[in-house]
Design a protein around this motif. Structure first.
Motif, PDB file in Angstrom:
ATOM      1  N   TYR A 192     -53.150  56.161  -5.105  1.00 43.00           N
ATOM      2  CA  TYR A 192     -52.788  55.113  -4.155  1.00 43.00           C
ATOM      3  C   TYR A 192     -51.278  54.933  -4.089  1.00 43.00           C
ATOM      4  O   TYR A 192     -50.554  55.234  -5.037  1.00 43.00           O
ATOM      5  N   ILE A 193     -50.824  54.401  -2.947  1.00 44.62           N
ATOM      6  CA  ILE A 193     -49.469  53.873  -2.803  1.00 44.62           C
ATOM      7  C   ILE A 193     -49.611  52.372  -2.591  1.00 44.62           C
ATOM      8  O   ILE A 193     -50.392  51.934  -1.741  1.00 44.62           O
ATOM      9  N   LEU A 194     -48.858  51.595  -3.368  1.00 45.85           N
ATOM     10  CA  LEU A 194     -48.822  50.138  -3.217  1.00 45.85           C
ATOM     11  C   LEU A 194     -47.408  49.719  -2.837  1.00 45.85           C
ATOM     12  O   LEU A 194     -46.436  50.240  -3.389  1.00 45.85           O
ATOM     13  N   ASN A 195     -47.294  48.798  -1.909  1.00 50.84           N
ATOM     14  CA  ASN A 195     -45.997  48.155  -1.631  1.00 50.84           C
ATOM     15  C   ASN A 195     -45.930  46.937  -2.547  1.00 50.84           C
ATOM     16  O   ASN A 195     -46.392  45.854  -2.204  1.00 50.84           O
ATOM     17  N   LYS A 196     -45.372  47.154  -3.730  1.00 49.33           N
ATOM     18  CA  LYS A 196     -45.382  46.117  -4.773  1.00 49.33           C
ATOM     19  C   LYS A 196     -44.513  44.926  -4.401  1.00 49.33           C
ATOM     20  O   LYS A 196     -43.347  45.078  -4.042  1.00 49.33           O
ATOM     21  N   PRO A 197     -45.044  43.725  -4.497  1.00 42.84           N
ATOM     22  CA  PRO A 197     -44.220  42.527  -4.283  1.00 42.84           C
ATOM     23  C   PRO A 197     -43.300  42.267  -5.485  1.00 42.84           C
ATOM     24  O   PRO A 197     -43.486  42.829  -6.560  1.00 42.84           O
ATOM     25  N   LYS A 198     -42.340  41.376  -5.298  1.00 45.67           N
ATOM     26  CA  LYS A 198     -41.537  40.897  -6.416  1.00 45.67           C
ATOM     27  C   LYS A 198     -42.431  40.103  -7.368  1.00 45.67           C
ATOM     28  O   LYS A 198     -43.500  39.628  -6.988  1.00 45.67           O
ATOM     29  N   ALA A 255     -49.481  45.151 -10.968  1.00 43.70           N
ATOM     30  CA  ALA A 255     -49.578  45.970  -9.760  1.00 43.70           C
ATOM     31  C   ALA A 255     -50.994  46.517  -9.572  1.00 43.70           C
ATOM     32  O   ALA A 255     -51.514  46.566  -8.454  1.00 43.70           O
ATOM     33  N   ILE A 256     -51.641  46.914 -10.679  1.00 39.95           N
ATOM     34  CA  ILE A 256     -52.987  47.484 -10.576  1.00 39.95           C
ATOM     35  C   ILE A 256     -54.023  46.467 -10.096  1.00 39.95           C
ATOM     36  O   ILE A 256     -55.089  46.846  -9.607  1.00 39.95           O
ATOM     37  N   ASP A 257     -53.690  45.161 -10.199  1.00 44.04           N
ATOM     38  CA  ASP A 257     -54.627  44.124  -9.762  1.00 44.04           C
ATOM     39  C   ASP A 257     -54.848  44.162  -8.247  1.00 44.04           C
ATOM     40  O   ASP A 257     -55.856  43.645  -7.750  1.00 44.04           O
ATOM     41  N   TYR A 258     -53.910  44.744  -7.527  1.00 45.46           N
ATOM     42  CA  TYR A 258     -54.011  44.781  -6.066  1.00 45.46           C
ATOM     43  C   TYR A 258     -54.998  45.835  -5.580  1.00 45.46           C
ATOM     44  O   TYR A 258     -55.447  45.781  -4.429  1.00 45.46           O
ATOM     45  N   ILE A 259     -55.330  46.801  -6.427  1.00 45.94           N
ATOM     46  CA  ILE A 259     -56.170  47.923  -6.004  1.00 45.94           C
ATOM     47  C   ILE A 259     -57.640  47.618  -6.275  1.00 45.94           C
ATOM     48  O   ILE A 259     -58.013  47.297  -7.410  1.00 45.94           O
ATOM     49  N   LYS A 260     -58.456  47.744  -5.268  1.00 47.76           N
ATOM     50  CA  LYS A 260     -59.895  47.549  -5.429  1.00 47.76           C
ATOM     51  C   LYS A 260     -60.523  48.871  -5.867  1.00 47.76           C
ATOM     52  O   LYS A 260     -60.774  49.758  -5.058  1.00 47.76           O
ATOM     53  N   SER A 261     -60.730  48.988  -7.162  1.00 47.01           N
ATOM     54  CA  SER A 261     -61.280  50.216  -7.731  1.00 47.01           C
ATOM     55  C   SER A 261     -61.976  49.890  -9.039  1.00 47.01           C
ATOM     56  O   SER A 261     -61.607  48.940  -9.729  1.00 47.01           O
ATOM     57  N   LYS A 262     -62.962  50.701  -9.389  1.00 51.73           N
ATOM     58  CA  LYS A 262     -63.656  50.543 -10.660  1.00 51.73           C
ATOM     59  C   LYS A 262     -63.062  51.445 -11.742  1.00 51.73           C
ATOM     60  O   LYS A 262     -63.472  51.391 -12.899  1.00 51.73           O
ATOM     61  N   LYS A 263     -62.074  52.269 -11.355  1.00 53.37           N
ATOM     62  CA  LYS A 263     -61.430  53.167 -12.296  1.00 53.37           C
ATOM     63  C   LYS A 263     -60.353  52.434 -13.101  1.00 53.37           C
ATOM     64  O   LYS A 263     -59.826  51.414 -12.669  1.00 53.37           O
ATOM     65  N   ARG A 264     -60.033  52.968 -14.263  1.00 58.58           N
ATOM     66  CA  ARG A 264     -58.922  52.443 -15.069  1.00 58.58           C
ATOM     67  C   ARG A 264     -57.647  53.102 -14.547  1.00 58.58           C
ATOM     68  O   ARG A 264     -57.416  54.286 -14.774  1.00 58.58           O
ATOM     69  N   LEU A 265     -56.824  52.328 -13.866  1.00 50.85           N
ATOM     70  CA  LEU A 265     -55.665  52.865 -13.169  1.00 50.85           C
ATOM     71  C   LEU A 265     -54.364  52.575 -13.907  1.00 50.85           C
ATOM     72  O   LEU A 265     -54.278  51.644 -14.706  1.00 50.85           O
ATOM     73  N   PHE A 266     -53.344  53.378 -13.585  1.00 52.35           N
ATOM     74  CA  PHE A 266     -52.025  53.242 -14.197  1.00 52.35           C
ATOM     75  C   PHE A 266     -50.956  53.400 -13.116  1.00 52.35           C
ATOM     76  O   PHE A 266     -51.191  54.016 -12.078  1.00 52.35           O
ATOM     77  N   THR A 267     -49.773  52.833 -13.379  1.00 56.72           N
ATOM     78  CA  THR A 267     -48.657  52.961 -12.442  1.00 56.72           C
ATOM     79  C   THR A 267     -47.753  54.114 -12.871  1.00 56.72           C
ATOM     80  O   THR A 267     -47.531  54.331 -14.057  1.00 56.72           O
ATOM     81  N   TYR A 268     -47.217  54.840 -11.877  1.00 60.18           N
ATOM     82  CA  TYR A 268     -46.310  55.956 -12.136  1.00 60.18           C
ATOM     83  C   TYR A 268     -45.051  55.764 -11.313  1.00 60.18           C
ATOM     84  O   TYR A 268     -45.111  55.508 -10.115  1.00 60.18           O
ATOM     85  N   THR A 299     -38.128  43.912  -8.517  1.00 55.33           N
ATOM     86  CA  THR A 299     -37.965  44.938  -7.481  1.00 55.33           C
ATOM     87  C   THR A 299     -39.288  45.155  -6.778  1.00 55.33           C
ATOM     88  O   THR A 299     -40.341  45.245  -7.407  1.00 55.33           O
ATOM     89  N   GLU A 300     -39.231  45.248  -5.458  1.00 54.57           N
ATOM     90  CA  GLU A 300     -40.449  45.497  -4.698  1.00 54.57           C
ATOM     91  C   GLU A 300     -40.423  46.912  -4.132  1.00 54.57           C
ATOM     92  O   GLU A 300     -39.444  47.633  -4.248  1.00 54.57           O
ATOM     93  N   GLY A 301     -41.557  47.296  -3.530  1.00 49.15           N
ATOM     94  CA  GLY A 301     -41.580  48.574  -2.837  1.00 49.15           C
ATOM     95  C   GLY A 301     -42.603  49.555  -3.360  1.00 49.15           C
ATOM     96  O   GLY A 301     -43.590  49.200  -4.013  1.00 49.15           O
ATOM     97  N   LEU A 302     -42.351  50.828  -3.082  1.00 51.44           N
ATOM     98  CA  LEU A 302     -43.316  51.903  -3.269  1.00 51.44           C
ATOM     99  C   LEU A 302     -43.576  52.200  -4.742  1.00 51.44           C
ATOM    100  O   LEU A 302     -42.667  52.496  -5.506  1.00 51.44           O
ATOM    101  N   ILE A 303     -44.844  52.120  -5.119  1.00 51.81           N
ATOM    102  CA  ILE A 303     -45.273  52.484  -6.454  1.00 51.81           C
ATOM    103  C   ILE A 303     -46.537  53.335  -6.329  1.00 51.81           C
ATOM    104  O   ILE A 303     -47.395  53.056  -5.490  1.00 51.81           O
ATOM    105  N   ILE A 304     -46.628  54.388  -7.133  1.00 52.70           N
ATOM    106  CA  ILE A 304     -47.823  55.236  -7.145  1.00 52.70           C
ATOM    107  C   ILE A 304     -48.759  54.724  -8.226  1.00 52.70           C
ATOM    108  O   ILE A 304     -48.342  54.478  -9.358  1.00 52.70           O
ATOM    109  N   ILE A 305     -50.023  54.574  -7.875  1.00 54.35           N
ATOM    110  CA  ILE A 305     -51.040  54.110  -8.815  1.00 54.35           C
ATOM    111  C   ILE A 305     -52.182  55.112  -8.821  1.00 54.35           C
ATOM    112  O   ILE A 305     -52.680  55.502  -7.758  1.00 54.35           O
ATOM    113  N   SER A 306     -52.581  55.543 -10.023  1.00 57.74           N
ATOM    114  CA  SER A 306     -53.603  56.587 -10.117  1.00 57.74           C
ATOM    115  C   SER A 306     -54.273  56.545 -11.481  1.00 57.74           C
ATOM    116  O   SER A 306     -53.852  55.797 -12.375  1.00 57.74           O
TER     117      SER A 306
END
Length: 228
Positions: A62-68, A83-96, A103-110
């Motif tokens: 996923y790509i998330l536009n992370k808020p401040k 940041a992972i709280d914004y993603i609707k998924s049953k998987k255990r996710l991490f930010t990269y 800082t806000e903006g583009l974050i990769i979550i997978s």
């Protein structure tokens, strides 16, 4: 399967980082402290920091536009939003490619731990682009200093790509990932960063994604990251 590969495929981190976790004594196999290089059988119980992990059968990207005021972490003792709280998924996710709290903006979550090295390792020289709003107009000599690298905490940064967007608005791209690096670069030159937003990682962009919104990566974007 080797233990470090098992940890990576569970989505926790890269193989290299997994070896570091093992060395630090943070990994157990069947309640015994793990050893680097050990093989994992299907019936083995592997835990990292006490939490059981399992190999994923399906990766999500996923790509998330992370808020401040949102953390790029998997837990926070103060109960702040992650940041992972914004993603609707049953998987255990991490930010990269982490962003600091303000800082806000583009974050990769997978949940694909191998993505870490592709996005984060300096040898990849993957540029991340930011829009910075500073407290006063950037002087020409300071723009050139950023382009050549400035010394923060005793070490010179790699050259940055810098472009003026307005009197106090600057687009800056770096491939290093030192803690709060862009803020510190400006502070070293006597500026305060009023706001900072990441808009691009390599060829991945936010596009029209609104703050707090997310989307899945396309297959082409996933392949792009894996081939870096």
């Amino acid at each position: 399967m080797r233990l470090n590969k098992f940890i990576a495929e569970s989505g926790v981190c890269s193989r290299r980082k997994a070896d570091e976790l093992i060395k630090e004594g943070r990994v157990t196999v069947n309640k015994q402290e793990a050893i680097i290089g050990m093989e994992i059988k299907p019936e083995d119980v592997v835990r990292v920091d006490g939490e059981r992990i399992k190999v994923n059968t399906k990766f999500e990207y996923y790509i998330l536009n992370k808020p401040k005021r949102v953390l790029c972490s998997n837990e926070d003792k103060f109960g702040r939003r992650l940041a992972i709280d914004y993603i609707k998924s049953k998987k255990r996710l991490f930010t990269y490619g982490r962003l600091d709290y303000m800082t806000e903006g583009l974050i990769i979550i997978s949940n694909d731990g191998e993505i870490y090295n592709h996005v984060m390792h300096p040898r990849k020289k993957l540029y991340k682009s930011y829009i910075a709003k500073i407290n006063r107009e950037l002087e020409e000599k300071d723009l050139e200093a950023l382009q050549h690298g400035v010394v923060i905490e005793g070490k010179r940064t790699a050259p940055a790509k810098v472009k003026r967007l307005g009197k106090r608005e600057i687009r800056i791209a770096i491939f290093e990932g030192r803690n709060r690096q862009i803020r510190k670069m400006f502070e070293t030159l006597g500026y305060n960063v009023d706001s900072l937003k990441r808009v691009k990682i390599g060829e991945l962009t936010l596009g029209h994604l609104q703050v707090g919104d997310y989307r899945e990566l396309t297959q082409e974007e996933v392949e792009y990251l894996k081939n870096l």
